[in-house]
Scaffold this active site. Sequence first.
Site, PDB file in Angstrom:
ATOM      1  N   HIS A 282       3.753  -5.043   3.737  1.00  0.00           N
ATOM      2  CA  HIS A 282       3.748  -5.550   5.108  1.00  0.00           C
ATOM      3  C   HIS A 282       3.328  -7.010   5.089  1.00  0.00           C
ATOM      4  O   HIS A 282       2.587  -7.448   4.202  1.00  0.00           O
ATOM      5  CB  HIS A 282       2.748  -4.781   5.978  1.00  0.00           C
TER       6      HIS A 282
ATOM      7  N   HIS B  91       0.855  -1.197   0.000  1.00  0.00           N
ATOM      8  CA  HIS B  91       0.000   0.000   0.000  1.00  0.00           C
ATOM      9  C   HIS B  91       0.884   1.237   0.000  1.00  0.00           C
ATOM     10  O   HIS B  91       2.107   1.146   0.104  1.00  0.00           O
ATOM     11  CB  HIS B  91      -0.973  -0.009   1.187  1.00  0.00           C
TER      12      HIS B  91
ATOM     13  N   HIS C   2       4.900   0.324  -0.458  1.00  0.00           N
ATOM     14  CA  HIS C   2       5.704  -0.565   0.362  1.00  0.00           C
ATOM     15  C   HIS C   2       4.793  -1.684   0.854  1.00  0.00           C
ATOM     16  O   HIS C   2       3.573  -1.606   0.719  1.00  0.00           O
ATOM     17  CB  HIS C   2       6.350   0.187   1.534  1.00  0.00           C
TER      18      HIS C   2
ATOM     19  N   CYS D 277       6.227   6.018   4.516  1.00  0.00           N
ATOM     20  CA  CYS D 277       5.040   5.282   4.066  1.00  0.00           C
ATOM     21  C   CYS D 277       4.432   5.896   2.806  1.00  0.00           C
ATOM     22  O   CYS D 277       3.513   5.348   2.219  1.00  0.00           O
ATOM     23  CB  CYS D 277       3.981   5.230   5.174  1.00  0.00           C
TER      24      CYS D 277
ATOM     25  N   GLU E 296       0.419  -4.503  11.713  1.00  0.00           N
ATOM     26  CA  GLU E 296       1.145  -4.143  10.500  1.00  0.00           C
ATOM     27  C   GLU E 296       2.628  -4.508  10.645  1.00  0.00           C
ATOM     28  O   GLU E 296       3.281  -4.906   9.684  1.00  0.00           O
ATOM     29  CB  GLU E 296       0.981  -2.645  10.283  1.00  0.00           C
TER      30      GLU E 296
ATOM     31  N   ASP F  38      -4.677 -10.727   0.142  1.00  0.00           N
ATOM     32  CA  ASP F  38      -3.372 -11.381   0.174  1.00  0.00           C
ATOM     33  C   ASP F  38      -2.644 -11.215  -1.158  1.00  0.00           C
ATOM     34  O   ASP F  38      -3.196 -11.492  -2.226  1.00  0.00           O
ATOM     35  CB  ASP F  38      -3.526 -12.867   0.503  1.00  0.00           C
ATOM     36  N   HIS F  39      -1.404 -10.743  -1.074  1.00  0.00           N
ATOM     37  CA  HIS F  39      -0.548 -10.480  -2.233  1.00  0.00           C
ATOM     38  C   HIS F  39      -1.202  -9.498  -3.211  1.00  0.00           C
ATOM     39  O   HIS F  39      -1.130  -9.655  -4.415  1.00  0.00           O
ATOM     40  CB  HIS F  39      -0.129 -11.785  -2.921  1.00  0.00           C
TER      41      HIS F  39
END
Length: 142
Positions: free
Chosen positions: A35, A17, A33, A27, A119, A73-74
């Site tokens: 997490h 995100h 970037h 950020c 996070e 996810d991903h």
Amino acid sequence: MPVIGYVSRTEHFSAAHRLNSPRFGKCNHANGHGHNYVVETVLRGPIDPITGMIVNITDLKQWLKTAVLDHVDHKNLDMDVKFFKTRPSTTENLAVFIWMRLAMAMPDRSLLHKVVVAETPKNKSEFCGEGLTQQDFDQCVV
């Protein structure tokens, strides 16, 4: 009076995100970037005297997979999840999103007690459903 208990399920997912504002420092990197998120869902309710369960964990696992994990996810939250087109993809908003998606998947959403999203090992947000309206649920799209 029924005996009330709590049960939780922890899942993991990876996502990217960008918090697109100069006030977010690193950020706000132009390319985003990522997490490795940890999500804990906590249910609260009566323990069934026959099954000994509040809810079947197998069901909770499936609701989380189909309502939440399959969509985040991903993924790049900002680009791939419609919900985050109109709001920042902060951990707080991610906890709200997960709460609503899971609540909509559950036959009895009153059992959903808390969603915790970590996070990083040092940063996490909790959401317990306060303040939501039907309009919020209507706008909770993927």
